[in-house]
Write a protein that holds these residues in place. Structure first.
Motif, PDB file in Angstrom:
ATOM      1  N   LYS A 252       0.827  -1.212   0.000  1.00  0.00           N
ATOM      2  CA  LYS A 252       0.000   0.000   0.000  1.00  0.00           C
ATOM      3  C   LYS A 252       0.862   1.263   0.000  1.00  0.00           C
ATOM      4  O   LYS A 252       0.502   2.264  -0.632  1.00  0.00           O
ATOM      5  CB  LYS A 252      -0.952  -0.014   1.200  1.00  0.00           C
ATOM      6  N   ILE A 253       1.980   1.229   0.714  1.00  0.00           N
ATOM      7  CA  ILE A 253       2.910   2.370   0.671  1.00  0.00           C
ATOM      8  C   ILE A 253       3.428   2.558  -0.746  1.00  0.00           C
ATOM      9  O   ILE A 253       3.502   3.681  -1.265  1.00  0.00           O
ATOM     10  CB  ILE A 253       4.083   2.157   1.652  1.00  0.00           C
ATOM     11  N   LEU A 254       3.776   1.445  -1.385  1.00  0.00           N
ATOM     12  CA  LEU A 254       4.277   1.499  -2.761  1.00  0.00           C
ATOM     13  C   LEU A 254       3.214   2.033  -3.707  1.00  0.00           C
ATOM     14  O   LEU A 254       3.518   2.819  -4.620  1.00  0.00           O
ATOM     15  CB  LEU A 254       4.734   0.110  -3.202  1.00  0.00           C
ATOM     16  N   ILE A 255       1.971   1.640  -3.500  1.00  0.00           N
ATOM     17  CA  ILE A 255       0.873   2.137  -4.332  1.00  0.00           C
ATOM     18  C   ILE A 255       0.742   3.646  -4.198  1.00  0.00           C
ATOM     19  O   ILE A 255       0.598   4.367  -5.188  1.00  0.00           O
ATOM     20  CB  ILE A 255      -0.455   1.435  -3.953  1.00  0.00           C
ATOM     21  N   ASP A 256       0.820   4.139  -2.962  1.00  0.00           N
ATOM     22  CA  ASP A 256       0.720   5.589  -2.737  1.00  0.00           C
ATOM     23  C   ASP A 256       1.870   6.339  -3.410  1.00  0.00           C
ATOM     24  O   ASP A 256       1.669   7.405  -3.996  1.00  0.00           O
ATOM     25  CB  ASP A 256       0.719   5.887  -1.230  1.00  0.00           C
ATOM     26  N   LEU A 257       3.076   5.782  -3.329  1.00  0.00           N
ATOM     27  CA  LEU A 257       4.248   6.451  -3.898  1.00  0.00           C
ATOM     28  C   LEU A 257       4.244   6.436  -5.421  1.00  0.00           C
ATOM     29  O   LEU A 257       4.827   7.324  -6.056  1.00  0.00           O
ATOM     30  CB  LEU A 257       5.539   5.787  -3.396  1.00  0.00           C
ATOM     31  N   SER A 258       3.617   5.422  -6.001  1.00  0.00           N
ATOM     32  CA  SER A 258       3.664   5.260  -7.467  1.00  0.00           C
ATOM     33  C   SER A 258       2.367   5.651  -8.150  1.00  0.00           C
ATOM     34  O   SER A 258       2.231   5.510  -9.363  1.00  0.00           O
ATOM     35  CB  SER A 258       4.008   3.805  -7.815  1.00  0.00           C
ATOM     36  N   ASP A 259       1.401   6.172  -7.385  1.00  0.00           N
ATOM     37  CA  ASP A 259       0.099   6.528  -7.950  1.00  0.00           C
ATOM     38  C   ASP A 259       0.140   7.925  -8.570  1.00  0.00           C
ATOM     39  O   ASP A 259       1.056   8.700  -8.332  1.00  0.00           O
ATOM     40  CB  ASP A 259      -0.968   6.496  -6.856  1.00  0.00           C
ATOM     41  N   GLY A 260      -0.865   8.229  -9.365  1.00  0.00           N
ATOM     42  CA  GLY A 260      -1.015   9.575  -9.891  1.00  0.00           C
ATOM     43  C   GLY A 260      -0.323   9.803 -11.220  1.00  0.00           C
ATOM     44  O   GLY A 260       0.345   8.922 -11.773  1.00  0.00           O
ATOM     45  N   TYR A 261      -0.486  11.019 -11.711  1.00  0.00           N
ATOM     46  CA  TYR A 261       0.006  11.398 -13.042  1.00  0.00           C
ATOM     47  C   TYR A 261       1.519  11.238 -13.167  1.00  0.00           C
ATOM     48  O   TYR A 261       2.024  10.776 -14.184  1.00  0.00           O
ATOM     49  CB  TYR A 261      -0.403  12.851 -13.331  1.00  0.00           C
ATOM     50  N   ARG A 262       2.239  11.607 -12.110  1.00  0.00           N
ATOM     51  CA  ARG A 262       3.702  11.550 -12.163  1.00  0.00           C
ATOM     52  C   ARG A 262       4.242  10.298 -11.484  1.00  0.00           C
ATOM     53  O   ARG A 262       5.427  10.219 -11.172  1.00  0.00           O
ATOM     54  CB  ARG A 262       4.291  12.802 -11.501  1.00  0.00           C
ATOM     55  N   GLY A 263       3.376   9.324 -11.264  1.00  0.00           N
ATOM     56  CA  GLY A 263       3.790   8.098 -10.610  1.00  0.00           C
ATOM     57  C   GLY A 263       4.443   7.125 -11.581  1.00  0.00           C
ATOM     58  O   GLY A 263       4.785   7.474 -12.704  1.00  0.00           O
ATOM     59  N   ASN A 264       4.580   5.892 -11.112  1.00  0.00           N
ATOM     60  CA  ASN A 264       5.185   4.841 -11.931  1.00  0.00           C
ATOM     61  C   ASN A 264       4.131   3.754 -12.162  1.00  0.00           C
ATOM     62  O   ASN A 264       3.772   3.028 -11.237  1.00  0.00           O
ATOM     63  CB  ASN A 264       6.417   4.273 -11.224  1.00  0.00           C
ATOM     64  N   LYS A 265       3.638   3.658 -13.391  1.00  0.00           N
ATOM     65  CA  LYS A 265       2.528   2.754 -13.699  1.00  0.00           C
ATOM     66  C   LYS A 265       2.903   1.293 -13.472  1.00  0.00           C
ATOM     67  O   LYS A 265       2.066   0.478 -13.060  1.00  0.00           O
ATOM     68  CB  LYS A 265       2.063   2.971 -15.129  1.00  0.00           C
ATOM     69  N   ILE A 266       4.149   0.945 -13.774  1.00  0.00           N
ATOM     70  CA  ILE A 266       4.571  -0.453 -13.629  1.00  0.00           C
ATOM     71  C   ILE A 266       4.568  -0.866 -12.169  1.00  0.00           C
ATOM     72  O   ILE A 266       3.987  -1.897 -11.794  1.00  0.00           O
ATOM     73  CB  ILE A 266       5.961  -0.663 -14.255  1.00  0.00           C
ATOM     74  N   PHE A 267       5.222  -0.075 -11.318  1.00  0.00           N
ATOM     75  CA  PHE A 267       5.224  -0.368  -9.887  1.00  0.00           C
ATOM     76  C   PHE A 267       3.807  -0.390  -9.337  1.00  0.00           C
ATOM     77  O   PHE A 267       3.454  -1.238  -8.511  1.00  0.00           O
ATOM     78  CB  PHE A 267       6.053   0.675  -9.126  1.00  0.00           C
ATOM     79  N   ASN A 268       3.000   0.565  -9.774  1.00  0.00           N
ATOM     80  CA  ASN A 268       1.637   0.687  -9.262  1.00  0.00           C
ATOM     81  C   ASN A 268       0.800  -0.546  -9.585  1.00  0.00           C
ATOM     82  O   ASN A 268       0.092  -1.076  -8.714  1.00  0.00           O
ATOM     83  CB  ASN A 268       0.987   1.947  -9.835  1.00  0.00           C
ATOM     84  N   LYS A 269       0.891  -0.991 -10.829  1.00  0.00           N
ATOM     85  CA  LYS A 269       0.114  -2.167 -11.233  1.00  0.00           C
ATOM     86  C   LYS A 269       0.593  -3.422 -10.515  1.00  0.00           C
ATOM     87  O   LYS A 269      -0.221  -4.220 -10.013  1.00  0.00           O
ATOM     88  CB  LYS A 269       0.199  -2.374 -12.751  1.00  0.00           C
ATOM     89  N   MET A 270       1.906  -3.609 -10.417  1.00  0.00           N
ATOM     90  CA  MET A 270       2.445  -4.786  -9.739  1.00  0.00           C
ATOM     91  C   MET A 270       2.032  -4.812  -8.274  1.00  0.00           C
ATOM     92  O   MET A 270       1.650  -5.863  -7.738  1.00  0.00           O
ATOM     93  CB  MET A 270       3.970  -4.801  -9.860  1.00  0.00           C
ATOM     94  N   ALA A 271       2.088  -3.653  -7.616  1.00  0.00           N
ATOM     95  CA  ALA A 271       1.726  -3.579  -6.197  1.00  0.00           C
ATOM     96  C   ALA A 271       0.237  -3.837  -6.003  1.00  0.00           C
ATOM     97  O   ALA A 271      -0.163  -4.540  -5.063  1.00  0.00           O
ATOM     98  CB  ALA A 271       2.115  -2.218  -5.633  1.00  0.00           C
ATOM     99  N   ARG A 272      -0.599  -3.279  -6.872  1.00  0.00           N
ATOM    100  CA  ARG A 272      -2.043  -3.462  -6.751  1.00  0.00           C
ATOM    101  C   ARG A 272      -2.442  -4.926  -6.967  1.00  0.00           C
ATOM    102  O   ARG A 272      -3.274  -5.471  -6.229  1.00  0.00           O
ATOM    103  CB  ARG A 272      -2.778  -2.561  -7.750  1.00  0.00           C
ATOM    104  N   VAL A 273      -1.856  -5.540  -7.974  1.00  0.00           N
ATOM    105  CA  VAL A 273      -2.172  -6.946  -8.246  1.00  0.00           C
ATOM    106  C   VAL A 273      -1.725  -7.833  -7.087  1.00  0.00           C
ATOM    107  O   VAL A 273      -2.474  -8.720  -6.641  1.00  0.00           O
ATOM    108  CB  VAL A 273      -1.512  -7.399  -9.566  1.00  0.00           C
ATOM    109  N   SER A 274      -0.534  -7.614  -6.582  1.00  0.00           N
ATOM    110  CA  SER A 274      -0.017  -8.419  -5.475  1.00  0.00           C
ATOM    111  C   SER A 274      -0.858  -8.229  -4.222  1.00  0.00           C
ATOM    112  O   SER A 274      -1.178  -9.197  -3.523  1.00  0.00           O
ATOM    113  CB  SER A 274       1.440  -8.049  -5.184  1.00  0.00           C
ATOM    114  N   ALA A 275      -1.219  -6.975  -3.931  1.00  0.00           N
ATOM    115  CA  ALA A 275      -2.056  -6.698  -2.762  1.00  0.00           C
ATOM    116  C   ALA A 275      -3.430  -7.336  -2.916  1.00  0.00           C
ATOM    117  O   ALA A 275      -3.988  -7.890  -1.957  1.00  0.00           O
ATOM    118  CB  ALA A 275      -2.188  -5.194  -2.562  1.00  0.00           C
ATOM    119  N   SER A 276      -3.964  -7.288  -4.132  1.00  0.00           N
ATOM    120  CA  SER A 276      -5.277  -7.884  -4.389  1.00  0.00           C
ATOM    121  C   SER A 276      -5.253  -9.396  -4.150  1.00  0.00           C
ATOM    122  O   SER A 276      -6.199  -9.966  -3.592  1.00  0.00           O
ATOM    123  CB  SER A 276      -5.717  -7.576  -5.820  1.00  0.00           C
TER     124      SER A 276
END
Length: 214
Positions: free
Chosen positions: A116-140
């Motif tokens: 969830k910390i990683l999702i927050d850090l990688s979310d948004g327009y200037r975030g990192n889509k790859i990290f965000n997707k990987m973190a969301r899928v793993s958390a899910s």
């Protein structure tokens, strides 16, 4: 003499323009200089932060590579990265690594916290889509294993609501099936089958669909 006069007259409108709008022009010039200075200073700070973070991350790699990594040391290093170098790629890599490490040890809540910390850090327009997707899928996946199905679905709904890769459609189908929303689950499984290119994955999807209602 006439030539000098004509040259002066030629520049008169420009000089009047400068005189009339000199405050605005000075203001714009100062703003431009400040913006350029800010850009240069920010880049230098980011470069320095990345260099310092790489040194800390090397300690992380050394510890995580041990046969039996020390969890206290890992948490200490991760804490330093989060405190001092939160927005660097090294911190995101360490968060992903620590979350997966905890998940493999069945420390689900600790893994979820870091995902969830990683999702927050990688979310948004200037975030990192790859990290965000990987973190969301793993958390899910973890939330699904804990029967926290609504949370699991919310975690990936930004991807599953549109055409995405086969694995996310399959995961969405698994969650919907646990929620007893069989028809919606079948829709997601069929989308997954369309996305998958290997026969093994397609066969697994076919079995999941055929088992619904049995």
């Amino acid at each position: 003499m006439n030539n000098v006069y004509e040259n002066n007259m030629r520049f008169l409108p420009f000089l009047k323009f400068l005189d009339k709008y000199k405050k605005i022009i000075i203001g714009i010039s100062i703003s431009l200089i400040l913006a350029i200075t800010y850009f240069i200073v920010t880049n230098q700070i980011q470069k320095q932060n990345n260099e310092e973070a790489s040194v800390v991350y090397s300690d992380w790699l050394k510890e995580i590579s041990n046969e039996t990594p020390n969890d206290d040391i890992l948490n200490k290093i991760l804490g330093k990265l989060l405190k001092d170098y939160k927005n660097t790629g090294y911190t995101k890599l360490a968060l992903m690594s620590k979350a997966n490490f905890d998940a493999n040890l069945n420390k689900s809540e600790e893994a979820l916290k870091n995902f969830k910390i990683l999702i927050d850090l990688s979310d948004g327009y200037r975030g990192n889509k790859i990290f965000n997707k990987m973190a969301r899928v793993s958390a899910s996946r973890i939330l699904l294993s804990l029967d926290r199905n609504d949370e699991a679905l919310r975690m990936i709904e930004k991807f599953s609501s549109s055409s995405t890769n086969g694995f996310i459609h399959e995961l969405t189908g698994d969650i919907l099936l646990k929620q007893q929303k069989n028809n919606l689950a079948i829709v997601q499984y069929k989308l997954a089958a369309e996305k998958y290119t290997d026969e093994t994955s397609k066969s697994i999807i076919s079995m999941k669909i055929s088992n619904i209602g049995n």
